[in-house]
Design a protein around this motif. Sequence first.
Motif, PDB file in Angstrom:
ATOM      1  N   UNK A 185     107.083  34.340  27.189  1.00  0.00           N
ATOM      2  CA  UNK A 185     107.124  35.322  26.110  1.00  0.00           C
ATOM      3  C   UNK A 185     107.313  34.602  24.779  1.00  0.00           C
ATOM      4  N   UNK A 186     106.248  34.524  23.993  1.00  0.00           N
ATOM      5  CA  UNK A 186     106.364  33.951  22.656  1.00  0.00           C
ATOM      6  C   UNK A 186     106.964  35.007  21.732  1.00  0.00           C
ATOM      7  N   UNK A 187     107.810  34.554  20.793  1.00  0.00           N
ATOM      8  CA  UNK A 187     108.512  35.497  19.901  1.00  0.00           C
ATOM      9  C   UNK A 187     109.146  36.604  20.748  1.00  0.00           C
ATOM     10  N   UNK A 188     109.969  36.180  21.714  1.00  0.00           N
ATOM     11  CA  UNK A 188     110.454  37.109  22.740  1.00  0.00           C
ATOM     12  C   UNK A 188     111.405  38.165  22.197  1.00  0.00           C
ATOM     13  N   UNK A 189     111.799  38.067  20.943  1.00  0.00           N
ATOM     14  CA  UNK A 189     112.631  39.131  20.368  1.00  0.00           C
ATOM     15  C   UNK A 189     111.877  40.454  20.297  1.00  0.00           C
ATOM     16  N   UNK A 190     110.549  40.417  20.464  1.00  0.00           N
ATOM     17  CA  UNK A 190     109.769  41.662  20.505  1.00  0.00           C
ATOM     18  C   UNK A 190     109.927  42.402  21.835  1.00  0.00           C
ATOM     19  N   UNK A 191     110.337  41.700  22.883  1.00  0.00           N
ATOM     20  CA  UNK A 191     110.300  42.271  24.232  1.00  0.00           C
ATOM     21  C   UNK A 191     111.254  43.448  24.461  1.00  0.00           C
ATOM     22  N   UNK A 192     112.505  43.402  23.965  1.00  0.00           N
ATOM     23  CA  UNK A 192     113.454  44.466  24.346  1.00  0.00           C
ATOM     24  C   UNK A 192     113.244  45.781  23.591  1.00  0.00           C
TER      25      UNK A 192
END
Length: 493
Positions: A185-192
């Motif tokens: 997950x790149x730029x994983x702060x988008x996931x949650x």
Amino acid sequence: MPRSPKLKFDRGTLILHPPPKGKAWLDYATWDDRIEKFRIPAIHYRPLVEALQADDKKIVDEAREFYDLEFKAISNFEPYPHQAEALQAWKQSGRQGVVVLPTAAGKTYLAQLAMEATPRTTLIVVPTLDLMHQWYAQIEKAFPNIEVGLLGGGARDRTPILIATYNSAAIHAETLGNRYALQIFDECHHLPTDFFKVIAEYAIAPYRLGLTATPERSDGTHRHLDTLIGKIIYRKTPEELSGGTLADHKIVQMRVKLSDDEQAEYNSAIATRNKFLRDSNISLGSLQGWQLFIQASARSSQGRKAMLAHRQAKEISQGTDAKLRVLTDLITQHDTERILIFTNDNATVYRISQQFLIPAITYQTAVKERHNILTSFKAGEYKTLVASHVLNEGVDVPDARIAIILSGTGSTREYIQRLGRVLRKGNSTNKQAILYEVVTENTSEERTSERRHGEQESSKYRQLELVPPAKPKPKKKQQFKAAEKPTEWNKDE
């Protein structure tokens, strides 16, 4: 002879039937009356299988469709120490977890190293189409013997390595969930978020890697990354990598003052806004307070007047003529350097573009035009670019040495992303990057700046105060053991 329990994947969930003996698996299962079988969230695949193996329970695993790959990487780059450390930390954490590194610290190459160390079918998820194509070019170049595909922007490939946008991966999460052993997950702060987190929840992927410069989210949902990907297992700041992997840099905060007329206009607008907030018992000290203000402003004429006053005050502080005079001085001072100028609004972007004859990039800029501008900037045909938020993330910006923040949000993430735009060393061995932050005194911009990097950090910043002329023209307006090779997930015979 009793049948062996079978584990099957079903649209983002697992079905285990007939139920195996013992209780090790019951913590993960829920009885589904519709099919009269036990159903388990796909994200629990790995701990479920581990629990069954620990209890010596034999099952037929028909859930997974991922498989081994044979990578023949052509890159012989020696990883930087922080990349090697991050990879080792990830392995020791059972190949699950989040790595926090600043922009320009080589997160993409770290992902390649993780893929080589975990040669399985891989899904890479990115936030934008630009990033999707950038990752595609780099991964295809790194692993020429493996087919790389895209999911997003009209492409719907089914390949051993798939690069997808968050939007497209979420839409197809139910069908992607059992095909990839490794999720990156790149730029994983988008996931949650409620929409995106299904990418991880509907997947059985036993190996997961999150990459970001700033995992924290203002809504607090970053805590869900622990479950969706894994805990933060390695972290470095721009300061820790400065002078090594990243260029040396300094941050200069420049303070300007409003003119008397501007200050009076600003104070009047703020007073109008604050009166409404007091009367409505609303505090802007939190995200919830801002949402309440928006809702209240739509319910009455006084609320609309207060919101207009808020915007007017913001425009005055962000677009004061004093900032443009400072900008003139900085462009003149660094006339031989590549300069990136950031503002918080498109109106100021276009104003600067017209006044200084500088190419502008906003969300309204066509893809081809943006590509041409960035190509010309890289070639040196353009020395300066001005943009709002569009260059913060998901765009490959050529090397620059000077960044100027004329206005911005209080987001630490945005601040680090903008700083990262000048931290790449490029071909320079002794690069000294400079980030200028221009802040208007006696306005909310001061508090916004403090939120960006914290009052406790203020001693790190060199501050300059610039006073405007007397009468300027007013402006209107669960874990595997560490291993060098991943555990083999063999189906029970």
